[in-house]
Design an enzyme around this catalytic site. Structure first.
Site, PDB file in Angstrom:
ATOM      1  N   GLY A 252     -18.620   5.856   8.617  1.00 34.41           N
ATOM      2  CA  GLY A 252     -19.963   5.965   7.666  1.00 34.41           C
ATOM      3  C   GLY A 252     -20.570   5.602   8.728  1.00 34.41           C
TER       4      GLY A 252
ATOM      5  N   CYS B  52     -14.339   5.478  13.531  1.00 34.04           N
ATOM      6  CA  CYS B  52     -15.019   5.524  13.785  1.00 34.04           C
ATOM      7  C   CYS B  52     -15.291   3.818  13.273  1.00 34.04           C
ATOM      8  CB  CYS B  52     -16.074   6.244  14.127  1.00 34.04           C
ATOM      9  SG  CYS B  52     -18.053   6.101  14.292  1.00 34.04           S
ATOM     10  N   TYR B  53     -16.226   4.451  12.271  1.00 36.30           N
ATOM     11  CA  TYR B  53     -16.488   2.932  10.977  1.00 36.30           C
ATOM     12  C   TYR B  53     -15.031   2.688  10.774  1.00 36.30           C
ATOM     13  CZ  TYR B  53     -18.555  -0.168   7.560  1.00 36.30           C
ATOM     14  OH  TYR B  53     -18.660  -0.739   6.481  1.00 36.30           O
TER      15      TYR B  53
ATOM     16  N   HIS C 268     -13.662  11.189  17.214  1.00 36.53           N
ATOM     17  CA  HIS C 268     -13.372  11.419  15.949  1.00 36.53           C
ATOM     18  C   HIS C 268     -12.356  12.632  16.537  1.00 36.53           C
ATOM     19  CE1 HIS C 268     -16.649   9.915  12.835  1.00 36.53           C
ATOM     20  NE2 HIS C 268     -17.299   9.756  14.522  1.00 36.53           N
TER      21      HIS C 268
ATOM     22  N   GLU D 274     -11.368  14.437  14.042  1.00 39.84           N
ATOM     23  CA  GLU D 274     -11.387  15.357  13.202  1.00 39.84           C
ATOM     24  C   GLU D 274     -12.218  17.006  13.290  1.00 39.84           C
ATOM     25  OE1 GLU D 274     -14.498  12.463  11.794  1.00 39.84           O
ATOM     26  OE2 GLU D 274     -12.077  12.134  12.997  1.00 39.84           O
TER      27      GLU D 274
ATOM     28  N   GLY E 244     -20.593  37.207  -3.361  1.00 40.07           N
ATOM     29  CA  GLY E 244     -21.093  36.106  -2.101  1.00 40.07           C
ATOM     30  C   GLY E 244     -19.295  36.282  -2.123  1.00 40.07           C
ATOM     31  N   VAL E 245     -18.559  35.331  -0.966  1.00 40.16           N
ATOM     32  CA  VAL E 245     -17.083  35.117  -0.888  1.00 40.16           C
ATOM     33  C   VAL E 245     -16.651  33.816  -2.269  1.00 40.16           C
ATOM     34  CG1 VAL E 245     -14.962  34.232   0.251  1.00 40.16           C
ATOM     35  CG2 VAL E 245     -16.940  36.085   0.855  1.00 40.16           C
ATOM     36  N   ASP E 246     -18.141  32.430  -2.472  1.00 34.94           N
ATOM     37  CA  ASP E 246     -17.760  31.914  -3.670  1.00 34.94           C
ATOM     38  C   ASP E 246     -17.577  32.137  -4.969  1.00 34.94           C
ATOM     39  OD1 ASP E 246     -17.221  30.494  -0.591  1.00 34.94           O
ATOM     40  OD2 ASP E 246     -20.059  29.426  -1.298  1.00 34.94           O
TER      41      ASP E 246
ATOM     42  N   LYS F 102     -15.488  26.879   3.723  1.00 31.59           N
ATOM     43  CA  LYS F 102     -15.664  27.989   3.511  1.00 31.59           C
ATOM     44  C   LYS F 102     -14.105  29.089   3.743  1.00 31.59           C
ATOM     45  CE  LYS F 102     -18.530  30.394   2.284  1.00 31.59           C
ATOM     46  NZ  LYS F 102     -19.353  31.252   1.900  1.00 31.59           N
TER      47      LYS F 102
END
Length: 527
Positions: free
Chosen positions: A66, A93-94, A182, A184, A238-240, A383
């Site tokens: 954060g 982290c935070y 991190h 991730e 589009g894909v979405d 996505k």
């Protein structure tokens, strides 16, 4: 993630990891990495109610990073309810810093913020680092201004770097761990292994959550919310929006009415392609609205990117409202293909700690005077997850692999004021770039590619004549999650071919440049 309060699947057989959000731009990546392990994850803000935490019954909790500092007052802390549950915790982290502070350790502000790669040395064996031997090192990504300067009582040092002597720690008797780096982000090369160790070996979660479950649940959710009422969907091609249409079609069938708005900010020939695909081939209820003049009129004289986005969003909503009013049947819901990167960058999460990067026209709800409710079945997906869902629903590979296109369209790729001439120039340049990528078999090797119209002119010489004309920037990036991205190292001869074609075939362009900025610090789009 799926709202745990609305789950109708058998929750007893689905293990859950709670990601507690302290406002990091990387929070969604944590949940995404856990879901890649086929383990269900849900994100809740740090100040969520105790009741919601208890009802979720998580098998473990990950505390995100954060932007705040635990050295200051009135900054976020871990809810006591989570500490009292005595379940596995992983602070990042935070999350590490507030965990250390709340357990009696000390956190200090670093003289210099650490941002970038670092080498972490494993000090002692740990279940979190299972598979790594003591004394070995791993490459990680740091992004912090504070650090744990003194370990809390009953905690052990398990990893260190030259600049962060306490880079990882663990409780001596409880399943509580913390990392200054991190895991991730893709820059931490073995970060997935660390998160998998926490989820499967520390939390003992079963990998029994699949994308098929998500599809079934979203269809159930739509049916429960919508019932037999009508839904209006903004379809972009589009894909979405296409995956949104497929979900809605399966859930409510002909009660779905799709509206495609030609705002004059689309790719070349896109309006005709969308109408052919969705009306002729997919047999959806489709209304095509030619609103080019309306958008150009509203955007006249506006050059600020945030203002452009807001004008495009308001105009888009107004047109939808007008189209709904024209329909004989009452429309109760408006569907949108909003995905989570849009929400993150617009600071649209539940927590107020996230920082706004840029607003998105389809994020933030509807105006108070609009009569419809929102349906956004992809709002919490990345996505790549949307593409997996589309594949399961039967969308074609061409559709699934199509590069993302922003909701405001070319409005955020034309820097400065927008008009028809600039749009035409950019459409033609972009069409050349994409055509050459496909011809060179490079299109599917980059994640997103496009041209941007720069608000400058340069001198050029074309056919022995001086040309003082526009500058086009071409951009191509490689990414997995669109939260971080690197610029694509396209071959020089390919770039030369694209540049030559754009300058020679488009009279209003004198120069082409290639954008070699990565995200971060840049964003993928220019505005």
């Amino acid at each position: 993630m799926i709202n745990p309060e609305n789950l109708s699947l058998d929750k007893k057989n689905i293990d859950t990891i709670l990601v507690l959000d302290f406002g990091s731009q990387y929070t969604q990546l944590i949940a995404r990495r856990i879901r890649e392990l086929n383990i269900f994850s849900v994100i809740l803000p740090w100040d969520i109610s105790v009741e919601k935490i208890v009802n979720l019954k998580p098998k473990g909790v990950i505390l995100s990073g954060g932007p705040e500092s635990v050295t200051e007052t009135n900054t976020p802390r871990i809810p006591e309810a989570i500490l009292e549950m005595e379940i596995p915790l992983l602070g990042i982290c935070y999350g590490m810093q507030t965990l250390a502070e709340q357990f009696g350790g000390q956190v200090s502000t670093s003289k210099n913020k650490e941002f970038g790669h670092a080498e972490v040395l494993i000090e002692i064996p740990s279940l979190l680092f299972d598979g790594f031997s003591s004394g070995s090192s791993i490459d990680v990504w740091m992004s912090h201004g504070d650090h744990v300067s003194s370990l809390p009582d009953e905690f052990q040092l398990i990893a260190a770097t030259n600049s962060a002597p306490i880079a990882a720690m663990q409780h001596s008797t409880k399943p509580i761990y913390a990392l200054q780096f991190h895991p991730e982000v893709t820059h931490t090369k073995q970060g997935n292994t660390i998160l998998e160790n926490f989820a499967t070996k520390v939390c003992k979660c079963s990998a029994n959550w699949k994308i098929e479950n998500l599809i079934q649940q979203r269809i159930i959710d739509i049916k429960e919310k919508v019932g037999d009422k009508k839904v209006l969907l903004g379809l972009s091609g589009g894909v979405d929006s296409s995956v949104t249409a497929m979900l809605l079609d399966q859930a409510i069938g002909k009660n779905l009415i799709c509206v495609f708005v030609d705002n004059g900010l689309l790719r070349k020939n896109e309006a005709d392609e969308v109408e052919n695909l969705f009306k002729e081939k997919m047999n959806l209820n489709l209304i095509v609205v030619d609103a080019k003049k309306i958008f150009y009129r509203h955007l006249k004289g506006i050059s600020d990117p945030e203002q452009k986005r807001k004008v495009i969003g308001r105009t888009f909503i107004d047109i939808f409202d007008n189209e709904a009013a024209k329909l004989k049947d009452e429309i109760n819901f408006l569907a949108q293909g909003t995905i989570y990167p849009d929400v993150i960058e617009s600071s649209g999460s539940e927590s107020n700690e996230a920082r706004v990067i840029k607003s998105h026209h389809n994020v933030g709800g509807l105006p108070n005077d609009m009569k419809m409710e929102l349906v956004e079945p992809l709002r919490d997906l990345f996505k790549d997850e949307v593409r997996k869902m589309g594949s399961e629903l039967g969308l074609s590979l061409d559709m699934l692999n199509r590069h993302p296109f922003p909701g405001p369209g070319l409005g955020v790729r034309i820097l400065g004021e927008i008009n028809h001439d600039k749009v035409t120039i950019l459409q033609n340049a972009d069409a050349i770039f994409i055509e050459e990528l496909i011809k060179a078999n490079l299109y599917n090797h980059v994640s997103q590619a496009f041209c941007a119209y720069l608000p400058i002119k340069s001198v050029g010489v074309v056919g022995d004549e001086r040309r003082y004309a526009d500058v086009i920037a071409i951009r191509a990036v490689e990414t997995v999650d669109f939260m971080t991205a690197t610029w694509a190292k396209l071959p020089y001869n390919f770039l030369a071919q694209v540049s030559n074609r754009i300058v020679n075939e488009i009279e209003g362009v004198s120069r082409v440049v290639y954008d070699i900025s990565s995200k971060p610090p840049a964003t993928i789009e220019w505005e």
